[in-house]
Design an enzyme around this catalytic site. Sequence first.
Site, PDB file in Angstrom:
ATOM      1  N   SER A 116     -41.860  -3.321  12.876  1.00 47.47           N
ATOM      2  CA  SER A 116     -41.029  -4.280  12.146  1.00 47.47           C
ATOM      3  C   SER A 116     -41.047  -3.972  10.660  1.00 47.47           C
ATOM      4  CB  SER A 116     -41.607  -5.680  12.378  1.00 47.47           C
ATOM      5  OG  SER A 116     -41.055  -6.596  11.474  1.00 47.47           O
ATOM      6  N   TYR A 140     -48.185 -11.847  11.870  1.00 46.68           N
ATOM      7  CA  TYR A 140     -47.272 -11.082  12.721  1.00 46.68           C
ATOM      8  C   TYR A 140     -47.138  -9.648  12.185  1.00 46.68           C
ATOM      9  CZ  TYR A 140     -42.925  -9.151  14.426  1.00 46.68           C
ATOM     10  OH  TYR A 140     -41.992  -8.296  14.945  1.00 46.68           O
ATOM     11  N   LYS A 144     -48.392  -5.737  13.703  1.00 44.60           N
ATOM     12  CA  LYS A 144     -47.550  -4.541  13.849  1.00 44.60           C
ATOM     13  C   LYS A 144     -48.143  -3.373  13.051  1.00 44.60           C
ATOM     14  CE  LYS A 144     -44.577  -6.282  16.642  1.00 44.60           C
ATOM     15  NZ  LYS A 144     -44.366  -5.735  17.978  1.00 44.60           N
TER      16      LYS A 144
END
Length: 330
Positions: A116, A140, A144
């Site tokens: 991402s 989050y 990643k």
Amino acid sequence: MRVLVTGGAGYIGSHTVKLLGEQGYEVLTYDNLSTGHDWAVLYGDLVVGDLADKELLRKVFSEFKPDAVVHFAAYIVVPESVREPLKYYRNNVVNTINLLEVVEEFGVDKFIFSSSAAVYGIPDEVPVSEEAPLRPINPYGETKATVERILRDIKNSGKGMRFVSLRYFNVAGADPEGKIGFAYPNPTHLIIRAVKTAKGEYDRLEIYGTDYPTPDGTCIRDYIHVVDLSQAHIDALRYLQEGGESDVFNCGYGHGYSVKEVVEAVKRVTGVDFEVVEAPRREGDPPALVADNKKIKRVLRWEPKFDDLDFIIKTAWEWELKFSAQNQRL
Ligand code: UDP
């Protein structure tokens, strides 16, 4: 080529499964259906299972014998990751390690990872290139970036597995044939919220912040059509098949639109003049996030077909109308 797709019943996963099927790949989806849907898997079988279940993973690997794994399965809601970090690290990192261990056990040598633009946090320069430092600003994004580092270390270990990590910018739109689209409850993304507001599901759309250092004061993002993003995974598989080295690539069109521009486009495309209100900034939003996409075009020979905001919105709108009609029938 036999491709195992984790999270293949989800939004981006299901569009990728469809393209893989259409382009002659043998595909198997592994998904726990926590947010995905069985009806979204249009090609190949679906195994309903969790990445925490290593025995089931081993069984699937020994029966399906994948040549490559495309790994989408993850939690994706940024504010939730702030409230429930362990839930995110457990699923996005620990469960990915489970998968990678099985990948290694079975000698699968091609791995595509859904990363991402969140790994960049608030970049110093826009468009942001793959060389920019990884400085995520929420759990989050941390999950990643962590998996990207794990993949790098596996590559450095010389075990033979090669990977491509794709850093997604703002994914939107739906299958132009209208068979699949975004179908999660309580979406937070701008284009989905805007088309749902146009449809009357929400009373009004809030614009989070109008005092950013951008031309109209609202944030700029690089919106990419989900089918172009899905094709990038297939281009990455072909690249690895041809012997390409492990690498990371931005997935975006290389130019952006402000929130106000998107809202105007949604009104124009849908023909609905819905209410829009200015609201405070949302925490953790960088003013502008746009991909430098030279590398993916050059190395993966990625050729986007739907670089058109109105088309992105049109497919999202048509899907929204159809999906809600389907839901009413059920
Ligand atoms: N946004 C907004 N109203 C909404 C949803 C999003 O103003 O109802 C803004 C958000 O603050 C950001 C941009 O739209 O500047 C894109 O947000 P989104 O959640 O779609 O994607 P993100 O860039 O956070 O991954």
